[in-house]
Structure formats: C-alpha cells, structure tokens
Design a protein around this motif. Sequence first.
Motif, PDB file in Angstrom:
ATOM      1  N   PRO A  84      -4.595  -1.186  -1.086  1.00 42.56           N
ATOM      2  CA  PRO A  84      -4.809  -2.524  -1.645  1.00 42.56           C
ATOM      3  C   PRO A  84      -6.263  -2.820  -1.999  1.00 42.56           C
ATOM      4  O   PRO A  84      -6.564  -3.295  -3.095  1.00 42.56           O
ATOM      5  CB  PRO A  84      -4.286  -3.444  -0.545  1.00 42.56           C
ATOM      6  CG  PRO A  84      -3.220  -2.641   0.126  1.00 42.56           C
ATOM      7  CD  PRO A  84      -3.750  -1.233   0.134  1.00 42.56           C
ATOM      8  N   LEU A  85      -7.177  -2.525  -1.069  1.00 46.29           N
ATOM      9  CA  LEU A  85      -8.574  -2.855  -1.302  1.00 46.29           C
ATOM     10  C   LEU A  85      -9.194  -2.002  -2.404  1.00 46.29           C
ATOM     11  O   LEU A  85      -9.929  -2.512  -3.257  1.00 46.29           O
ATOM     12  CB  LEU A  85      -9.380  -2.708  -0.012  1.00 46.29           C
ATOM     13  CG  LEU A  85     -10.823  -3.219  -0.091  1.00 46.29           C
ATOM     14  CD1 LEU A  85     -10.843  -4.724  -0.338  1.00 46.29           C
ATOM     15  CD2 LEU A  85     -11.585  -2.886   1.179  1.00 46.29           C
ATOM     16  N   MET A 144      -9.060   1.071   6.071  1.00 52.63           N
ATOM     17  CA  MET A 144      -8.998   0.903   7.526  1.00 52.63           C
ATOM     18  C   MET A 144     -10.309   0.341   8.068  1.00 52.63           C
ATOM     19  O   MET A 144     -10.321  -0.441   9.028  1.00 52.63           O
ATOM     20  CB  MET A 144      -8.646   2.226   8.199  1.00 52.63           C
ATOM     21  CG  MET A 144      -7.221   2.669   7.905  1.00 52.63           C
ATOM     22  SD  MET A 144      -6.696   4.090   8.867  1.00 52.63           S
ATOM     23  CE  MET A 144      -6.704   3.409  10.504  1.00 52.63           C
ATOM     24  N   TYR A 145     -11.413   0.731   7.465  1.00 49.77           N
ATOM     25  CA  TYR A 145     -12.722   0.203   7.867  1.00 49.77           C
ATOM     26  C   TYR A 145     -12.747  -1.311   7.688  1.00 49.77           C
ATOM     27  O   TYR A 145     -13.141  -2.057   8.602  1.00 49.77           O
ATOM     28  CB  TYR A 145     -13.802   0.876   7.026  1.00 49.77           C
ATOM     29  CG  TYR A 145     -15.164   0.214   7.090  1.00 49.77           C
ATOM     30  CD1 TYR A 145     -16.000   0.410   8.180  1.00 49.77           C
ATOM     31  CD2 TYR A 145     -15.621  -0.583   6.041  1.00 49.77           C
ATOM     32  CE1 TYR A 145     -17.262  -0.181   8.238  1.00 49.77           C
ATOM     33  CE2 TYR A 145     -16.876  -1.179   6.087  1.00 49.77           C
ATOM     34  CZ  TYR A 145     -17.696  -0.974   7.174  1.00 49.77           C
ATOM     35  OH  TYR A 145     -18.929  -1.557   7.222  1.00 49.77           O
ATOM     36  N   PHE A 146     -12.288  -1.778   6.538  1.00 50.72           N
ATOM     37  CA  PHE A 146     -12.320  -3.219   6.293  1.00 50.72           C
ATOM     38  C   PHE A 146     -11.288  -3.957   7.140  1.00 50.72           C
ATOM     39  O   PHE A 146     -11.498  -5.116   7.519  1.00 50.72           O
ATOM     40  CB  PHE A 146     -12.117  -3.505   4.807  1.00 50.72           C
ATOM     41  CG  PHE A 146     -13.364  -3.291   3.986  1.00 50.72           C
ATOM     42  CD1 PHE A 146     -14.422  -4.168   4.094  1.00 50.72           C
ATOM     43  CD2 PHE A 146     -13.475  -2.201   3.143  1.00 50.72           C
ATOM     44  CE1 PHE A 146     -15.582  -3.981   3.352  1.00 50.72           C
ATOM     45  CE2 PHE A 146     -14.630  -2.003   2.398  1.00 50.72           C
ATOM     46  CZ  PHE A 146     -15.694  -2.892   2.499  1.00 50.72           C
ATOM     47  N   THR A 297      -5.824 -11.491   0.119  1.00 52.73           N
ATOM     48  CA  THR A 297      -6.302 -12.850   0.360  1.00 52.73           C
ATOM     49  C   THR A 297      -7.176 -12.889   1.613  1.00 52.73           C
ATOM     50  O   THR A 297      -8.236 -13.538   1.635  1.00 52.73           O
ATOM     51  CB  THR A 297      -5.124 -13.831   0.504  1.00 52.73           C
ATOM     52  OG1 THR A 297      -4.367 -13.830  -0.713  1.00 52.73           O
ATOM     53  CG2 THR A 297      -5.608 -15.236   0.793  1.00 52.73           C
ATOM     54  N   LEU A 298      -6.747 -12.193   2.667  1.00 50.55           N
ATOM     55  CA  LEU A 298      -7.545 -12.104   3.886  1.00 50.55           C
ATOM     56  C   LEU A 298      -8.908 -11.481   3.588  1.00 50.55           C
ATOM     57  O   LEU A 298      -9.949 -11.954   4.060  1.00 50.55           O
ATOM     58  CB  LEU A 298      -6.821 -11.252   4.937  1.00 50.55           C
ATOM     59  CG  LEU A 298      -5.648 -11.881   5.684  1.00 50.55           C
ATOM     60  CD1 LEU A 298      -4.924 -10.831   6.520  1.00 50.55           C
ATOM     61  CD2 LEU A 298      -6.129 -13.027   6.574  1.00 50.55           C
ATOM     62  N   GLN A 299      -8.906 -10.413   2.795  1.00 48.44           N
ATOM     63  CA  GLN A 299     -10.151  -9.708   2.483  1.00 48.44           C
ATOM     64  C   GLN A 299     -11.052 -10.537   1.580  1.00 48.44           C
ATOM     65  O   GLN A 299     -12.278 -10.518   1.717  1.00 48.44           O
ATOM     66  CB  GLN A 299      -9.821  -8.354   1.860  1.00 48.44           C
ATOM     67  CG  GLN A 299      -9.173  -7.404   2.861  1.00 48.44           C
ATOM     68  CD  GLN A 299      -8.609  -6.157   2.235  1.00 48.44           C
ATOM     69  OE1 GLN A 299      -8.194  -6.165   1.081  1.00 48.44           O
ATOM     70  NE2 GLN A 299      -8.584  -5.070   2.982  1.00 48.44           N
TER      71      GLN A 299
END
Length: 324
Positions: A84-85, A144-146, A297-299
């Motif tokens: 996604p990111l 995974m880092y984010f 949205t969270l990111q």
Amino acid sequence: MNKSLMALVLSAVAAAPAYAEEIPTLRVGWMIPAEEAKYLMIKRPELFPDLGKKYKIEWSQFQGTSPMMQALRAGVLDCSTMAPLSMAQAYLESGLESYIVAQHAHEEKGYFSPYWAVKKDSPIKSAADLKGKIIGTNAYGTGMYFRMLLWLKQQGIDYEKDVKIVETGFPASADAIRTGRVDSGPLVQPFALLAEEKGDLRPLFTLSEVQSPTVYSFEGCSKAYADKHPEVVRLYVKDLQRAMTKLLEDRKLAVEVTAEVTRAPAAMLDKYLFTDKDFTHIATMKPDTKAIQELLTLQSDAGFLSKPVDVSKFVRPDIMAPIE
C-alpha cells in the motif's frame, strides 16, 4: 520443387516468426516472500493453458516493492508486487499511476501477524519500556517499517527522540536481539517459527495491533499498460487465481514450489506455509480495498504521505480479481 510450392514454403517460413511475435509479453516483477501464486506460475508453467499461447511472461526478481515501483515508472515492468505505502508514494512522488489487480498476502484474526520480539527474560514489557532502547527494523522505508512507526506513535512514543532505530534485516533479526545489538526486532516467517522453537524470545507487539485485517502485498499493473492491454492483464489475473486455487487445494504443492524458489528446506516450510501460522490466502485473490484505504489514511494522518490518497483511483473493476 516448382515455383508455386517454393513460394508457399517461403511464405510459411516468413510467417512463423511474425506469428510468434503476435503473442503479447507481460513483464512481471516478483520477490520473496509470500508470492506463492507466482512461484507456481514460474516453476510449473505447464499448468496454465493460456501461458505461452495467449500471452507470455518475462519474470524479473527484485528485493522489495520500492525498486519495483521505480522499474514500473521507468517502463521496465508492466506489473509487479506492491505494498500500500509503496504504491501511494510512487503515485505522489513520481506520478506512477497503477491498478490494484490481485491480493497476495494479508493478515486477519486467527492467522500470523509479523511481530517485534524481545529476549524472554527482558525487562521490556510495554511500549513505555522501549524509551532509550534500540529497535531493529527489516529496512528503512518499507511498509513494515512504517507500520512499526505507526505502532510507536499510537503508544505515545516519539520514534525520533525516544528510541534509536537500526536496520537488521529479517534473517539476522533474532540474533541481533540475542546478542544485544537491538533490544527488540521484527520476526516474520520462517524466522518467527525458528525463534519460537528455540524458545529464548517472546513477542512484544504485533502489527495486527495497528490494523486488522491488513493487506501486506498485492499485484499491481501500470495504468498505461493495462489501459492499452486489458485482455492481457485479465489473462494474467485469471492465472494468478488459478495458481492460488491449486495451492490451496494441494498444500504439498505449495511447499514444493516455494522450496524450489526460495531454496528453504521443505520440512521447515511445511511447518507453517498455508496454515494458520502463515499469512491468509484466498482463492479469489480479491483485493481488500477498504483495508488498503484505512491503512493509507492512517499513514497520511501520521505524516508518512504528503497528502491523502484515494484508493478508488487505483481500481479498474474489469481487470481486478476475481475474474471468472
């Protein structure tokens, strides 16, 4: 040989390469882990009647989704694994337009979720205990880092001031915890299973605490290619679904081809692959666009994206799984 027969033969010879060139080629990027449907297509192409006849695939291996986004942007790939990111960042930072076409790996209740572990006898019991500590990550800038940063932020930890974050990679993460290089580090399969069997580490938090269900990886195709060749993308998505269906019906086959591709011992893979100790797999490979939107949205709210991203921009229903 008379002239008319000679002309017929020459015509047939000349037509042969032209016919071969008419079979469209799809350039696809892949990586390890969690792409079992692709592994089956790579190692057992004879199981897919359309592959090689109606379309061909040129496979290229990468080490992560970010370099695949760069390859898509450069026109080197047509489709690839995405997170996604990475999809959203490629769109915002370089203008890469793409479509989500099939889902590879996701997590839901009752299945495996990547987690950060500590030593079994560590005094670290909660997020607050991480202040002043060193935390490992697989690599900077990954999905995974984010997600880890999101968890820290949700727990009231300032990841820039309260902790130090270093790269360990997945294979070396458990040893980094054991030797004290990091106080906590990430575990995914099969490394989580190996650590659990050894019994000297314990989970501190799982990524399912950030969001569940959550999508880790999916297949995406560049908008430029898909809009020009939707029939090829549809053939590819149907074969991904066919592959996943076969693997779900025959777990032994899943273990076999994954061992061939990853070179991991089949006996070890058999302990978790396509069980509740693994990510969730579904035969339809239908993307959970709602979960993807929630994560983005969270990111975005956390400042990891320069502005909000609308997942509907990445959807073209006629080329998205499930395709009958």
